[in-house]
Design a protein around this motif. Sequence first.
Motif, PDB file in Angstrom:
ATOM      1  N   ASN A   1       0.845  -1.194   0.000  1.00  0.00           N
ATOM      2  CA  ASN A   1       0.000   0.000   0.000  1.00  0.00           C
ATOM      3  C   ASN A   1       0.877   1.239   0.000  1.00  0.00           C
ATOM      4  N   GLN A   2       0.874   1.966  -1.119  1.00  0.00           N
ATOM      5  CA  GLN A   2       1.726   3.154  -1.235  1.00  0.00           C
ATOM      6  C   GLN A   2       1.054   4.398  -0.660  1.00  0.00           C
ATOM      7  N   SER A   3      -0.230   4.601  -0.981  1.00  0.00           N
ATOM      8  CA  SER A   3      -0.879   5.822  -0.494  1.00  0.00           C
ATOM      9  C   SER A   3      -2.388   5.692  -0.371  1.00  0.00           C
ATOM     10  N   ALA A   4      -2.926   4.488  -0.367  1.00  0.00           N
ATOM     11  CA  ALA A   4      -4.367   4.320  -0.221  1.00  0.00           C
ATOM     12  C   ALA A   4      -4.762   4.519   1.244  1.00  0.00           C
ATOM     13  N   PHE A   5      -5.921   5.163   1.467  1.00  0.00           N
ATOM     14  CA  PHE A   5      -6.389   5.383   2.822  1.00  0.00           C
ATOM     15  C   PHE A   5      -7.904   5.238   2.865  1.00  0.00           C
ATOM     16  N   SER A   6      -8.436   5.054   4.049  1.00  0.00           N
ATOM     17  CA  SER A   6      -9.864   4.823   4.225  1.00  0.00           C
ATOM     18  C   SER A   6     -10.676   6.033   3.770  1.00  0.00           C
ATOM     19  N   GLY A   7     -11.771   5.784   3.069  1.00  0.00           N
ATOM     20  CA  GLY A   7     -12.651   6.841   2.600  1.00  0.00           C
ATOM     21  C   GLY A   7     -12.262   7.414   1.254  1.00  0.00           C
ATOM     22  N   GLN A   8     -11.178   6.950   0.704  1.00  0.00           N
ATOM     23  CA  GLN A   8     -10.672   7.475  -0.568  1.00  0.00           C
ATOM     24  C   GLN A   8     -11.443   6.876  -1.747  1.00  0.00           C
ATOM     25  N   PHE A   9     -11.693   7.683  -2.783  1.00  0.00           N
ATOM     26  CA  PHE A   9     -12.264   7.167  -4.020  1.00  0.00           C
ATOM     27  C   PHE A   9     -11.140   6.565  -4.849  1.00  0.00           C
ATOM     28  N   VAL A  10     -11.335   5.323  -5.280  1.00  0.00           N
ATOM     29  CA  VAL A  10     -10.298   4.639  -6.049  1.00  0.00           C
ATOM     30  C   VAL A  10     -10.911   3.993  -7.291  1.00  0.00           C
ATOM     31  N   GLU A  11     -10.038   3.685  -8.224  1.00  0.00           N
ATOM     32  CA  GLU A  11     -10.429   2.951  -9.427  1.00  0.00           C
ATOM     33  C   GLU A  11      -9.759   1.590  -9.358  1.00  0.00           C
ATOM     34  N   ILE A  12     -10.501   0.557  -9.718  1.00  0.00           N
ATOM     35  CA  ILE A  12      -9.954  -0.798  -9.703  1.00  0.00           C
ATOM     36  C   ILE A  12     -10.132  -1.421 -11.083  1.00  0.00           C
ATOM     37  N   ARG A  13      -9.114  -2.099 -11.545  1.00  0.00           N
ATOM     38  CA  ARG A  13      -9.154  -2.739 -12.853  1.00  0.00           C
ATOM     39  C   ARG A  13      -9.018  -4.238 -12.665  1.00  0.00           C
ATOM     40  N   LEU A  14     -10.083  -4.949 -12.993  1.00  0.00           N
ATOM     41  CA  LEU A  14     -10.124  -6.393 -12.804  1.00  0.00           C
ATOM     42  C   LEU A  14      -9.797  -7.102 -14.109  1.00  0.00           C
ATOM     43  N   GLU A  15      -9.128  -8.225 -13.983  1.00  0.00           N
ATOM     44  CA  GLU A  15      -8.775  -9.001 -15.176  1.00  0.00           C
ATOM     45  C   GLU A  15     -10.023  -9.670 -15.748  1.00  0.00           C
ATOM     46  N   GLY A  16     -10.212  -9.507 -17.038  1.00  0.00           N
ATOM     47  CA  GLY A  16     -11.354 -10.122 -17.710  1.00  0.00           C
ATOM     48  C   GLY A  16     -11.003 -11.480 -18.288  1.00  0.00           C
ATOM     49  N   LYS A  17     -12.005 -12.157 -18.786  1.00  0.00           N
ATOM     50  CA  LYS A  17     -11.753 -13.456 -19.398  1.00  0.00           C
ATOM     51  C   LYS A  17     -11.013 -13.257 -20.716  1.00  0.00           C
ATOM     52  N   LYS A  18     -10.272 -14.265 -21.114  1.00  0.00           N
ATOM     53  CA  LYS A  18      -9.480 -14.187 -22.340  1.00  0.00           C
ATOM     54  C   LYS A  18     -10.406 -14.335 -23.549  1.00  0.00           C
ATOM     55  N   LEU A  19     -10.220 -13.441 -24.513  1.00  0.00           N
ATOM     56  CA  LEU A  19     -11.026 -13.436 -25.725  1.00  0.00           C
ATOM     57  C   LEU A  19     -10.147 -13.862 -26.898  1.00  0.00           C
ATOM     58  N   ASN A  20     -10.481 -14.968 -27.512  1.00  0.00           N
ATOM     59  CA  ASN A  20      -9.726 -15.466 -28.661  1.00  0.00           C
ATOM     60  C   ASN A  20     -10.374 -15.007 -29.961  1.00  0.00           C
ATOM     61  N   ASN A  21      -9.524 -14.705 -30.941  1.00  0.00           N
ATOM     62  CA  ASN A  21      -9.985 -14.274 -32.268  1.00  0.00           C
ATOM     63  C   ASN A  21     -10.821 -12.996 -32.194  1.00  0.00           C
ATOM     64  N   TYR A  22     -10.314 -12.031 -31.430  1.00  0.00           N
ATOM     65  CA  TYR A  22     -10.943 -10.716 -31.319  1.00  0.00           C
ATOM     66  C   TYR A  22      -9.997  -9.646 -31.852  1.00  0.00           C
ATOM     67  N   LEU A  23     -10.553  -8.568 -32.333  1.00  0.00           N
ATOM     68  CA  LEU A  23      -9.789  -7.411 -32.772  1.00  0.00           C
ATOM     69  C   LEU A  23      -9.897  -6.310 -31.731  1.00  0.00           C
ATOM     70  N   SER A  24      -8.791  -5.624 -31.467  1.00  0.00           N
ATOM     71  CA  SER A  24      -8.791  -4.453 -30.609  1.00  0.00           C
ATOM     72  C   SER A  24      -8.696  -3.229 -31.506  1.00  0.00           C
ATOM     73  N   LEU A  25      -9.752  -2.401 -31.503  1.00  0.00           N
ATOM     74  CA  LEU A  25      -9.848  -1.268 -32.430  1.00  0.00           C
ATOM     75  C   LEU A  25     -10.158   0.016 -31.665  1.00  0.00           C
ATOM     76  N   PRO A  26      -9.797   1.161 -32.230  1.00  0.00           N
ATOM     77  CA  PRO A  26     -10.217   2.426 -31.613  1.00  0.00           C
ATOM     78  C   PRO A  26     -11.746   2.520 -31.602  1.00  0.00           C
ATOM     79  N   GLU A  27     -12.291   3.170 -30.595  1.00  0.00           N
ATOM     80  CA  GLU A  27     -13.749   3.307 -30.509  1.00  0.00           C
ATOM     81  C   GLU A  27     -14.335   3.945 -31.763  1.00  0.00           C
TER      82      GLU A  27
END
Length: 198
Positions: free
Chosen positions: A98-124
Amino acid sequence: VKTPFKGIIIKRMVGLGQQVVEGEPLLHLIDHKNLYLDVFLSEIQWQNLSVQWLNSETKLYSNAGEPIAMATIVSGGHYLNSETRQYPLSITVNSKENQSAFSGQFVEIRLEGKKLNNYLSLPESALTREGIIWFIDQQDTLRSYQPKDIHYQNKHVLVPLPDNSEYVGYKIWQVATVPLSSFLVGKKVEPTEVKVRN
């Protein structure tokens, strides 16, 4: 008065010299070293979560997008919360990392998703309002298709490859990053290669 753990007093419920009875709450104490948070996922988010989510590690980010701590998913899922009607995950912040997280703080969390085979990653921008992707075949001819499964990630869309057997074996896909309303299927074009920043 002894507390069961060290922490920070965030609310005092009695004043100096006030008489109290046994069992009356005196203060609200939070553990500032062992942090926990609950995350609620929608139906789509739950379906796209990695199958190995339990006990997996993830990062917490500040509102500015800076990593501030590592955390572990310890329980949850498989049922809907009665109030939010979403899937809850219980997460504990790893105190050693824990570098600087504290109670009551708004945070963003990034969870690992399932693996997608035969998909393209494109700009929106490559996805039209109608949900269509335009690409160029090996004869420099405009083609289009409407993917049934679309995922959004960091200003990109993840879409499955066309299921048309005509395009099986394509290794390089030429996709229109900014499709125009004047596009027509079968029209000959002169593609220009551009570099897209991830």
